[in-house]
Design a protein around this motif. Structure first.
Motif, PDB file in Angstrom:
ATOM      1  N   LEU A  74       0.852  -1.178   0.000  1.00 32.48           N
ATOM      2  CA  LEU A  74       0.000   0.000   0.000  1.00 32.48           C
ATOM      3  C   LEU A  74       0.894   1.236   0.000  1.00 32.48           C
ATOM      4  N   LEU A  75       0.611   2.166  -0.890  1.00 30.22           N
ATOM      5  CA  LEU A  75       1.325   3.434  -0.934  1.00 30.22           C
ATOM      6  C   LEU A  75       0.497   4.455  -0.165  1.00 30.22           C
ATOM      7  N   ALA A  76       1.015   4.897   0.965  1.00 27.96           N
ATOM      8  CA  ALA A  76       0.338   5.900   1.785  1.00 27.96           C
ATOM      9  C   ALA A  76       0.988   7.241   1.489  1.00 27.96           C
ATOM     10  N   ILE A  77       0.278   8.073   0.740  1.00 29.50           N
ATOM     11  CA  ILE A  77       0.788   9.385   0.345  1.00 29.50           C
ATOM     12  C   ILE A  77       0.356  10.378   1.416  1.00 29.50           C
ATOM     13  N   ALA A 115       2.448   9.923  10.949  1.00 28.77           N
ATOM     14  CA  ALA A 115       1.880   9.151   9.839  1.00 28.77           C
ATOM     15  C   ALA A 115       2.487   7.755   9.788  1.00 28.77           C
ATOM     16  N   ALA A 116       3.816   7.681   9.853  1.00 27.01           N
ATOM     17  CA  ALA A 116       4.489   6.383   9.773  1.00 27.01           C
ATOM     18  C   ALA A 116       4.104   5.488  10.948  1.00 27.01           C
ATOM     19  N   ASP A 117       3.995   6.065  12.134  1.00 21.08           N
ATOM     20  CA  ASP A 117       3.580   5.279  13.304  1.00 21.08           C
ATOM     21  C   ASP A 117       2.120   4.836  13.187  1.00 21.08           C
ATOM     22  N   ASP A 118       1.226   5.786  12.895  1.00 24.80           N
ATOM     23  CA  ASP A 118      -0.208   5.470  12.828  1.00 24.80           C
ATOM     24  C   ASP A 118      -0.531   4.464  11.734  1.00 24.80           C
ATOM     25  N   LEU A 119       0.175   4.565  10.600  1.00 23.25           N
ATOM     26  CA  LEU A 119      -0.105   3.694   9.457  1.00 23.25           C
ATOM     27  C   LEU A 119       0.734   2.418   9.476  1.00 23.25           C
ATOM     28  N   LYS A 120       1.541   2.259  10.524  1.00 21.37           N
ATOM     29  CA  LYS A 120       2.425   1.100  10.676  1.00 21.37           C
ATOM     30  C   LYS A 120       3.299   0.895   9.435  1.00 21.37           C
ATOM     31  N   ALA A 121       3.978   1.961   9.064  1.00 19.30           N
ATOM     32  CA  ALA A 121       4.818   1.957   7.871  1.00 19.30           C
ATOM     33  C   ALA A 121       5.986   0.997   8.008  1.00 19.30           C
TER      34      ALA A 121
END
Length: 152
Positions: free
Chosen positions: A45-48, A111-117
């Motif tokens: 998944l690409l999270a922009i 963002a990286a933490d919340d989206l579990k990047a």
């Protein structure tokens, strides 16, 4: 189940979520293109992510800061949709667009933490002053929480 085995493991089978920061600059679009290629090849998944600046000083001067940053976000989404439509069939990538408030570094960390990047991709800073105080990219690398790719 031990405490260690219940923790989230990043990147063990390749990245599942790749976060890329965009702000409309040329380097951020190059980063988005690069991250899109990674996401396509990895079926991730690409999270922009667009970080909406919070500028209390601008608001104090009467500038409609929230409206302006909302317009920027809407413009970014429109450009992304146009590009993905134009490349349909060639560039099939699952993507989501997110906005986070704050400064670029804090917003991307959240963002990286919340989206579990599993990985974070950013464009190289185009501002000369960052050579002295450190760019967002350098700060993300120093955080040491995700693999970070900096695209020139």
């Amino acid at each position: 189940m031990t405490e260690h085995s219940s923790r989230f493991e990043r990147g063990t089978d390749g990245p599942k979520v790749i976060v890329v920061g965009v702000d409309g600059s040329d380097s951020s679009w190059r980063a988005a293109s690069y991250a899109g290629g990674l996401a396509r090849r990895q079926r991730a998944l690409l999270a922009i992510v667009y970080v909406q600046p919070v500028m209390a000083a601008g608001a104090a001067l009467g500038a409609p800061v929230a409206d302006t940053t909302d317009q920027i976000a809407e413009g970014l989404v429109a450009e992304i949709r146009e590009a993905t439509e134009r490349l349909k069939g060639i560039w099939d990538v699952r993507w989501e667009f997110h906005t986070f408030p704050g400064d670029a570094y804090s917003g991307l960390v959240k963002a990286a933490d919340d989206l579990k990047a599993d990985a974070v991709v950013v464009g190289a800073s185009e501002q000369a002053g960052h050579r002295i105080v450190g760019s967002v990219a350098v700060r993300l690398v120093k955080a040491g929480r995700w693999p970070v790719t900096v695209v020139p």
